[in-house]
Write an enzyme that holds these catalytic residues in place. Structure first.
Site, short mmCIF file in Angstrom:
data_model
loop_
_atom_site.label_atom_id
_atom_site.label_comp_id
_atom_site.label_asym_id
_atom_site.label_seq_id
_atom_site.Cartn_x
_atom_site.Cartn_y
_atom_site.Cartn_z
N CYS A 182 11.29 37.86 -4.50
CA CYS A 182 11.13 36.76 -5.46
C CYS A 182 10.42 35.57 -4.82
O CYS A 182 9.73 34.81 -5.50
CB CYS A 182 12.50 36.33 -6.01
SG CYS A 182 13.70 35.88 -4.75
N HIS A 240 17.82 32.90 -4.78
CA HIS A 240 16.77 33.47 -5.62
C HIS A 240 15.72 32.40 -5.91
O HIS A 240 16.04 31.22 -6.05
CB HIS A 240 17.41 33.96 -6.93
CG HIS A 240 16.47 34.66 -7.85
ND1 HIS A 240 15.72 35.76 -7.46
CD2 HIS A 240 16.15 34.43 -9.15
CE1 HIS A 240 14.99 36.17 -8.49
NE2 HIS A 240 15.24 35.38 -9.53
#
Length: 431
Positions: free
Chosen positions: A79, A382
């Site tokens: 990510c 994330h």
């Protein structure tokens, strides 16, 4: 405490037990983290599939139009890469340059269809970061219903950037710096006839220390992101002034210590930290501490001194990195403070060395993209990105792309901000 040092580098612990228990614990924790992310992505994919019309279609003036944005598949904690790629894909001048590169030169045999310029490689003489970056950018914004898998690009990243090998979470800012540096070096080596290996070898120490490799011929990287700082140091004993100019591709800003206490953006107690506070902290005059004594050429020894930064030249795209991760003893803590930032009209004039030489609107910047880190640590959590495209804001969360609004964007706890210089227009209203 010797073993603690091993964890800081996310490296292997040497003094493990005979049964390798420490390593087993680490692997178990990594599996738990990966399975949690996988389950979360699976749930989101289900929701996305069940509401395709809601997420991929938008009503504009009564008629329905498709969202043309394409997501990027997560290849295993990638990510950090996806958020940067989506941000760069929405910086029009930069993205268009790569998408409009000349057609791939056709040749016979194994090299057919490969570009002539390439980076250093390990056994594969046709590894090209520029080519794979170009392919990835071309795959985005084509209206595909399925997410694009950047496997080929990730393979090249592994080959030329050893720091990013493996599937552990990486720092998005560090990745962005290495990506821009290596794109710059490859473009230099491919178009000005200079030996690629010579350039890479000459700049290897700069890359290794995460500094800006913007020496040599100009490329689209330096033309778009390149600015110049003036570093002014004054000896407090004799008053001798020393000036030097430092090129930059981005500015890393501290969040001032008075704003670092844990607080929600919705709390009304105390002032809210703004991007202007961070910029002021970066450019304000400061006295260097005992560990940073300045070698005064007049005094012939290290002396107490003051330092101040001025911006000598602003870039077309101003990239601002908020330093949210700090080392404390053996841990890397995250500063979770909300920093208020403008969507339009960021005025950089007051930080310029010679503001009188700038035009009326040449110092105004509008936001193009924001990278956000969700979670408590740099090695976990994330990354997602918000970016604006043709007047609409989108949220890029790996393979999922959704429309969003300005109110949601301004509430984000920004990690990296991309501001584009506003083009002066005759008769335009000032903000």
């Amino acid at each position: 405490m010797e073993n603690t040092e091993g964890y800081r580098c996310d490296d292997f612990v040497v003094n493990d037990t005979k049964l390798g228990l420490v390593q087993k614990v680490r692997e178990h924790l990594q599996n738990l983290e990966n399975s949690a992310f996988t389950a979360d992505r699976h749930r989101k994919r289900k929701l996305l599939e069940n509401s395709t019309l809601n997420s991929k279609l938008l009503k504009v003036n009564g008629s329905t139009t498709a969202i043309c944005a394409t997501g990027l598949r997560n290849l295993g904690n990638t990510c950090f890469m996806n958020a940067i790629l989506q941000s760069l894909s929405n910086i029009e001048q930069f993205c268009c340059y790569f998408k409009e590169l000349p057609a791939v030169e056709l040749r016979n045999g194994k090299t057919a269809g490969r570009r002539t310029y390439h980076t250093r490689s390990q056994g594969d003489n046709n590894v090209s970061l520029v080519e794979e970056f170009r392919k990835t950018l071309c795959a985005l914004w084509q209206g595909s219903q399925t997410a694009f898998s950047p496997e080929s690009l990730f393979y090249v990243v592994w080959k030329i950037m050893p720091n990013f090998r493996g599937y552990q979470q990486q720092d998005a800012h560090e990745f962005m710096r290495y990506l821009l540096d290596h794109l710059h070096l490859e473009l230099q080596g491919g178009f000005n006839g200079v030996s690629r290996s010579a350039i890479l070898q000459e700049n290897s120490t700069l890359s290794a220390s995460n500094k800006c490799c913007i020496n040599g011929a100009s490329t689209v990287v330096t033309a778009i992101f390149g600015g110049i700082l003036q570093n002014e140091v004054n000896c407090l004993i004799c008053g001798t002034e020393s000036r030097k100019f430092d090129p930059f591709l981005d500015l890393s800003l501290d969040i001032p210590s008075q704003f670092r206490s844990k607080r929600s953006k919705n709390q009304e107690n105390g002032p809210v930290c703004s991007l202007r506070d961070c910029l002021r902290s970066f450019t304000d005059l400061e006295e260097l501490d005992e560990t940073e004594l300045y070698m005064c050429h007049k005094c012939k020894k290290k002396q107490k001194s003051t330092k101040k930064f001025w911006i000598q030249k602003l870039p077309k795209v101003l990239c601002l990195h908020l330093k949210r991760f700090h080392w404390t003893a053996y841990l890397r803590n995250k500063v979770d403070t909300y920093v208020e930032f403008p969507l339009r009209g960021l005025d950089m004039k007051c930080y310029l060395l010679e503001p009188e030489n700038s035009g009326p609107e040449s110092c105004l910047y509008d936001l193009a993209a924001v990278v956000v880190h969700h979670g408590s640590g740099v090695g976990s959590g994330h990354y997602t990105a918000y970016a604006t495209h043709e007047g609409r804001w989108f949220h890029f969360n790996d393979s999922t792309v959704t429309l969003t609004d300005e109110e949601t964007v301004v509430k984000a706890k920004a990690y990296i901000l991309f501001y584009v210089e506003r083009q002066a227009k005759a008769g335009s209203d000032k903000l």
